[in-house]
Design a protein around this motif. Structure first.
Motif, PDB file in Angstrom:
ATOM      1  N   ARG A 145       0.685   4.209  -2.859  1.00 23.22           N
ATOM      2  CA  ARG A 145       0.370   5.506  -2.556  1.00 23.22           C
ATOM      3  C   ARG A 145       1.614   6.358  -3.186  1.00 23.22           C
ATOM      4  NH1 ARG A 145       1.588   6.435   3.319  1.00 23.22           N
ATOM      5  NH2 ARG A 145       2.336   8.761   3.084  1.00 23.22           N
ATOM      6  N   ARG A 146       2.809   6.006  -2.924  1.00 27.29           N
ATOM      7  CA  ARG A 146       3.942   6.893  -3.374  1.00 27.29           C
ATOM      8  C   ARG A 146       4.453   6.997  -4.483  1.00 27.29           C
ATOM      9  NH1 ARG A 146       6.316   8.739   1.738  1.00 27.29           N
ATOM     10  NH2 ARG A 146       7.252  10.255   0.056  1.00 27.29           N
TER      11      ARG A 146
ATOM     12  N   ARG B  62      -6.837   7.644  -5.358  1.00 30.00           N
ATOM     13  CA  ARG B  62      -6.576   9.004  -5.422  1.00 30.00           C
ATOM     14  C   ARG B  62      -7.089   9.575  -6.625  1.00 30.00           C
ATOM     15  NH1 ARG B  62      -1.533  11.992  -3.101  1.00 30.00           N
ATOM     16  NH2 ARG B  62      -2.492  13.998  -3.981  1.00 30.00           N
TER      17      ARG B  62
ATOM     18  N   TRP C 209       0.766  -1.197   0.100  1.00 29.55           N
ATOM     19  CA  TRP C 209       0.127   0.012   0.080  1.00 29.55           C
ATOM     20  C   TRP C 209       0.804   1.197   0.200  1.00 29.55           C
ATOM     21  CZ3 TRP C 209      -4.423  -0.599  -1.847  1.00 29.55           C
ATOM     22  CH2 TRP C 209      -5.215  -1.543  -1.764  1.00 29.55           C
ATOM     23  N   TRP C 210       2.095   1.301   0.731  1.00 33.82           N
ATOM     24  CA  TRP C 210       2.970   2.577   0.766  1.00 33.82           C
ATOM     25  C   TRP C 210       3.573   2.305  -0.734  1.00 33.82           C
ATOM     26  CZ3 TRP C 210       7.833   3.316  -1.348  1.00 33.82           C
ATOM     27  CH2 TRP C 210       8.409   4.383  -0.905  1.00 33.82           C
TER      28      TRP C 210
ATOM     29  N   GLN D 157      -2.922   5.835  -8.363  1.00 36.91           N
ATOM     30  CA  GLN D 157      -2.568   5.738  -6.772  1.00 36.91           C
ATOM     31  C   GLN D 157      -3.673   6.109  -5.966  1.00 36.91           C
ATOM     32  OE1 GLN D 157       0.203   9.492  -8.292  1.00 36.91           O
ATOM     33  NE2 GLN D 157       0.921   9.054  -6.353  1.00 36.91           N
ATOM     34  N   VAL D 158      -3.295   5.562  -4.678  1.00 33.84           N
ATOM     35  CA  VAL D 158      -4.051   5.702  -3.548  1.00 33.84           C
ATOM     36  C   VAL D 158      -3.771   6.622  -2.455  1.00 33.84           C
ATOM     37  CG1 VAL D 158      -5.068   3.180  -4.322  1.00 33.84           C
ATOM     38  CG2 VAL D 158      -3.257   3.647  -2.329  1.00 33.84           C
ATOM     39  N   THR D 159      -4.815   6.761  -1.495  1.00 32.30           N
ATOM     40  CA  THR D 159      -4.341   7.505  -0.271  1.00 32.30           C
ATOM     41  C   THR D 159      -3.857   6.398   0.599  1.00 32.30           C
ATOM     42  OG1 THR D 159      -6.521   7.067   0.604  1.00 32.30           O
ATOM     43  CG2 THR D 159      -6.293   8.968  -0.793  1.00 32.30           C
ATOM     44  N   PRO D 160      -3.482   6.833   1.768  1.00 36.36           N
ATOM     45  CA  PRO D 160      -2.775   5.826   2.902  1.00 36.36           C
ATOM     46  C   PRO D 160      -4.079   4.913   3.186  1.00 36.36           C
ATOM     47  CG  PRO D 160      -2.380   7.967   3.549  1.00 36.36           C
ATOM     48  CD  PRO D 160      -3.309   8.201   2.323  1.00 36.36           C
TER      49      PRO D 160
ATOM     50  N   VAL E 191      -9.035   1.507   1.691  1.00 37.12           N
ATOM     51  CA  VAL E 191      -8.201   2.656   1.168  1.00 37.12           C
ATOM     52  C   VAL E 191      -8.864   3.317   0.076  1.00 37.12           C
ATOM     53  CG1 VAL E 191      -7.371   1.294  -1.010  1.00 37.12           C
ATOM     54  CG2 VAL E 191      -5.732   2.941   0.090  1.00 37.12           C
TER      55      VAL E 191
END
Length: 467
Positions: free
Chosen positions: A283-284, A458, A279-280, A339-342, A455
């Motif tokens: 997101r990043r 994004r 997931w990190w 992408q996704v948020t945390p 999650v």
């Protein structure tokens, strides 16, 4: 001149005719390749004995079919090269046969040559020189005794043979078909986001994400013998959530291979990985679609280097990123980065998981997979005690992760009501219920309610117009 009565003439001629015929047949028989030279493959089989045949001298009809040839039970067979039936010597002559007694192994109604190696499901068997059939004793992933025991018990689900698992040992199943590393306590103690149910709020008895969000919930992929469920379940949940949160403007099937090859920090690709790390990365760094970066599959014994990362991204400002490489699949040009948020952890009460699922889309769950789960074909799964009476090595388990898509309840023939979750696995559409399974709900069956993540995709306004 003496007149010979016709009848007598016939009598005199016939034996000559038959002797001639016999000689012709015998001639052929003498030229036939002897069985003994080719090896009598089942010395000890019942031939002469079966028919109670033993003939003096040369008797061509004292013969029996033998493995596509003919063998004889008359004394003439016993020449320097022999075409006697395998049991001629001991049955007709009462002597040991003039060759080593067995040149093969009888197994399951077939003869196997000595020192050959054969597979019986996941076990290697060899025919030893003295004719013993010896097999490894590894527990197999597909185990007929276990299938029968489950189907005869009243467990609420059906077991069967999933052909992709045939020939694998139970150890290989645990090693290559799961692949999520149990998170460390620093992660399992993540703050839970508690979903608050309003007073008097009642959740429906059944819910399925694909009914609420048609065309936005994606079908299960197949991780093959890649222990990469950490990447498959993460990509699966993110695909659905990006589609739901963009209101259907973006409906990507996200690429597990992008995670397997490029998320290197503490991750081991097809040898297992962690959900928090996956997931990190989403997101990043973000990932592309599965069309753009397709799954390359991996056979477990390939001792080559891990496939290198073929996709990189750079920041564009406001946290968004864009690809700096072309799609590894040259037929596809769209290399958008998603992408996704945390990620956030849900409370483990079934009501909170249900509310989150119903409002925001499918969630990711960690689960403990036991030996019987591989055999699941349909129904409401719970781990059965059928292996308890067997040696320890028949009871194995490992950590896996899946996508929960809904819930429901079912009444069994005996009147019990079973509550269940519906979930998508990553073992392809031929396993289970079209790639999905149902599992007991509300009892933390196989730990499925102990670590559940959600999650947000994004999604900005520009994405709504751009796609």
């Amino acid at each position: 001149m003496w007149q010979c009565p016709l009848g007598l003439l016939l009598l005199l001629l016939l034996p000559g005719e038959s002797a001639l015929g016999a000689r012709r047949g015998r001639g052929r028989r003498e030229l036939a390749p002897a069985l003994h030279l080719r090896g009598i493959r089942d010395a000890g089989g019942r031939y002469c004995q079966e028919q109670d045949l033993c003939c003096r001298g040369r008797a061509d009809d004292c013969a029996l079919p033998y493995l596509g040839a003919t063998c004889y039970c008359d004394l003439f067979c016993n020449r320097t090269v022999s075409d006697c039936c395998p049991d001629f010597w001991d049955f007709c002559l009462g002597v040991p046969p003039p060759f080593p007694p067995i040149q093969g192994c009888m197994h399951g109604g077939r003869i196997y040559p000595v020192l050959g190696t054969y597979w019986d499901n996941c076990n290697r068997c060899t025919c030893q020189e003295k004719g013993q059939w010896e097999c490894d004793q590894e527990p197999c992933l597909v185990d007929q005794d276990m299938i029968d025991a489950i189907n005869q018990g009243n467990y609420g689900w059906r077991a069967g043979n999933h052909s992709a698992f045939w020939g694998m040992t139970l150890d290989e199943g645990i090693r290559y078909r799961l692949g999520t590393i149990r998170p460390p306590s620093s992660v399992t103690n993540m703050n839970e986001i508690h979903t608050v149910l309003l007073p008097g709020e009642v959740l429906p008895t059944a819910f399925e994400a694909s009914e609420k969000w048609p065309n936005l919930i994606h079908e299960p992929l197949d991780q093959g013998n890649c222990a990469g469920s950490w990447a498959f379940s993460t990509a699966a949940v993110a695909s659905d959530r990006v589609s739901i949160h963009s209101l259907g403007h973006m409906t990507p099937v996200l690429s597990p291979q992008n995670l397997l090859s490029c998320d290197k920090h503490n991750q081991h690709g097809c040898r297992g990985g962690r959900l928090d790390g996956a997931w990190w990365f989403l997101r990043r760094r973000g990932v592309v679609s599965d069309h753009c970066y397709p799954f390359s599959g991996r056979e477990p014994d390939e001792a080559g280097p891990k496939p290198r990362c073929m996709m990189h991204s750079r920041p564009m400002g406001r946290g968004k990123r864009q690809a700096t490489a072309r799609c590894p699949n040259h037929l596809v040009h769209a290399n958008d980065i998603y992408q996704v948020t945390p990620a956030y952890r849900l409370g483990s009460s079934e009501k909170e998981i249900m509310k989150e699922l119903m409002e925001n889309g499918p969630v990711q769950a960690l689960m403990e997979v036991h030996e019987d789960f591989f055999l699941y074909q349909g129904g409401i799964y719970s781990h059965t005690p059928v292996s308890l009476g067997r040696p320890e090595r028949y009871r194995r388990h490992g950590t896996h992760s899946v996508k929960i898509t809904g819930w429901g309840e079912d009444t069994l023939p005996d009147g019990r009501t079973l509550k269940y979750w519906t979930a998508a696995n990553s073992w392809g559409p031929a396993w289970g219920e079209r790639g999905h399974f149902r599992i007991m709900r509300g009892a933390n069956e196989c730990d499925i309610e102990s670590f559940v993540l959600g999650v947000w995709g994004r999604v900005g306004m520009e994405d709504m117009n751009h796609h």
